[in-house]
Design an enzyme around this catalytic site. Sequence first.
Site, PDB file in Angstrom:
ATOM      1  N   HIS A  95     -25.209   2.477 -32.567  1.00  0.00           N
ATOM      2  CA  HIS A  95     -23.648   3.402 -33.307  1.00  0.00           C
ATOM      3  C   HIS A  95     -24.194   3.739 -34.585  1.00  0.00           C
ATOM      4  CE1 HIS A  95     -21.690   3.461 -29.264  1.00  0.00           C
ATOM      5  NE2 HIS A  95     -21.854   2.732 -29.053  1.00  0.00           N
ATOM      6  N   GLU A 139     -22.833   5.807 -36.470  1.00  0.00           N
ATOM      7  CA  GLU A 139     -21.125   5.992 -36.792  1.00  0.00           C
ATOM      8  C   GLU A 139     -20.759   4.765 -37.490  1.00  0.00           C
ATOM      9  OE1 GLU A 139     -22.318   5.766 -33.520  1.00  0.00           O
ATOM     10  OE2 GLU A 139     -20.341   5.039 -33.066  1.00  0.00           O
ATOM     11  N   CYS A 189     -25.285   5.987 -27.919  1.00  0.00           N
ATOM     12  CA  CYS A 189     -25.205   5.362 -26.709  1.00  0.00           C
ATOM     13  C   CYS A 189     -24.963   5.982 -25.772  1.00  0.00           C
ATOM     14  CB  CYS A 189     -23.638   4.591 -27.332  1.00  0.00           C
ATOM     15  SG  CYS A 189     -23.837   2.872 -26.338  1.00  0.00           S
TER      16      CYS A 189
HETATM   17  N1  GLN Z   1     -21.989   2.998 -21.114  1.00  0.00           N
HETATM   18  C1  GLN Z   1     -23.126   2.891 -21.181  1.00  0.00           C
HETATM   19  C2  GLN Z   1     -23.396   1.007 -21.242  1.00  0.00           C
HETATM   20  O1  GLN Z   1     -22.552   0.093 -21.176  1.00  0.00           O
HETATM   21  C3  GLN Z   1     -22.646   3.180 -22.685  1.00  0.00           C
HETATM   22  C4  GLN Z   1     -21.756   2.814 -23.957  1.00  0.00           C
HETATM   23  C5  GLN Z   1     -21.799   3.170 -24.977  1.00  0.00           C
HETATM   24  O2  GLN Z   1     -21.345   4.614 -24.581  1.00  0.00           O
HETATM   25  N2  GLN Z   1     -21.206   2.430 -26.250  1.00  0.00           N
HETATM   26  O3  GLN Z   1     -24.602   0.995 -21.666  1.00  0.00           O
END
Ligand code: GLN
Length: 549
Positions: free
Chosen positions: A508, A510, A382
């Site tokens: 994600h 994970e 992410c």
């Molecule tokens: N801050 C970033 C976004 O909002 C990544 C979010 C995250 O890593 N879950 O896109």
Amino acid sequence: MATKYIFVTGGVASSLGKGIICASLGRLLISRGLRVTVQKLDPYINVDPGTMNPYEHGEVYVTDDGAETDLDLGHYERFLGIKTSQQNNVTTGRIYYDVIKKERQGVYLGKTVQVIPHITDEIKSHVLSLGSSENYDVVITEIGGTVGDIESLPYIEAMRQLRYDVGRKNTLSIHLTLVPYLAAAGELKTKPTQHSVKTLSESGLSPDILVCRSEYEIDSSIRRKIAQFCNVEIEDVIASLDAESIYEVPLLMLEEGLDKRVIEKLNLPAKNADLTKWKNFVDKIKYPSHVIEIALVGKYVEHHDAYKSIVEALIHGGTMNDTKVNISWVQSEDLTDENVDEMLGSVTGILVAPGFGDRGIDGKLAAVKYARENDIPFFGICLGMQCAVIEYARNCANMKNAHSTEFDETTEFPVIDYMPDQRDITDKGGTMRLGTYHCELIEDTNSMLAYGEKEIQERHRHRFEVNNELRDELIKNGLKIAGINPERDLVEIIEIKSHPWFVGVQFHPELKSTVGEPHPLFTAFVKASLKLQREKLSNESVAEQNQPV
Ligand code: GLN
């Protein structure tokens, strides 16, 4: 067969591992052929944990249907191999929010709206809705907090009522408690448990089974004492001793007969538990053939719960490679281009973690650059993936000071940006790109190799995306797009072709790694890291052989 409801409360202290006990019991019952789900009721006022900071709450676990939930749901999914949803995590905030909405709509017209019956009815409806779906033989409901807390009272009362609503024979109350060891007296003490059970019983929910956390063996005389004072049979006093790994807990509970007692008391039709696969998994954790060190670069590294699912997914991926993964926790704020070699020089894999806000971003960029330039397996999740794109744009695609508009709204090269349809959103709760989306993998990439299939589904929690307007420029300069969401043409995975294993994912992974099905990207990342370690070791031994004697 009527659905059976098991309520799990906790006493004496918090952090006793109620979530793990619920997940372990769930695993044992599933291994006996039953259909089981686990639910968590959280007594705080936030509507969900989505807006809480990870120091407060640890990781926010996202379900397929896009609910932002308690991290215990991650344990349920990992242990049981089931999918949870919004229905599996309900907070006091959500309950009151719904009741107040109904009050405004006139649903209770003419009535005074009160904790009992309106709040307790709403709580009960959330428990019963899982049971009435007819998908489950057993619903395990974990009540957050500790017995005696003011905020837990409506939940305990709702469970007390439920016992009569669905029939006592269809419900079971399990209480998790602590039996501390007093060094000065040289003995285990049962009094806190007696008091906790007394408090619970005063609310009308006396426990049928006690699970007693303890650092030391609980002998039969202590079990007898607990049974006598707490109104249970001695077989219903289950000891839960500290375990090396949380994954051992189902096996310890099997030995103690927790599932057996539950089955007898609820009169469940159950076969013998087959835990062979689970045992093999635990053996792989306890007796690995290899050990590797992977750096986890993030800004919450002092608080490991903030990265709970990543830690567990690395364990799962490790077992697939017969490898123990030691995590080197690296505070991104401390990392610079000057000290990165010293801080990351010994690891054979670098994982840059998800996150929000600009604290520690420069350190994350330094970690990405170091992994890219030194051919160290890299996994960006992410925000970690977004950092990889920023670093690539700046250093390989001639986009000086490229950034994400999350951190620099006026950057000349906004390689990470809001998509046009997201710009007007101002609310913070539940407004991200949340839950499962579809991704198509591109042939001839490390991602495709890892998944072994073309179509995948992964969970998301973010606001920003790779900017499609700058995508071609990045590709022209060698960035590889390895996965796309075809519905909205969004970049889901990036790779670097000339690098042995450099994968950044917008989602994600994970969150979907379980004991039964470790996530393929984590397995592949550990494999790449192990390969680098072998290369390093063989280079060292060649260097040694070439030393003049
Ligand atoms: N801050 C970033 C976004 O909002 C990544 C979010 C995250 O890593 N879950 O896109």
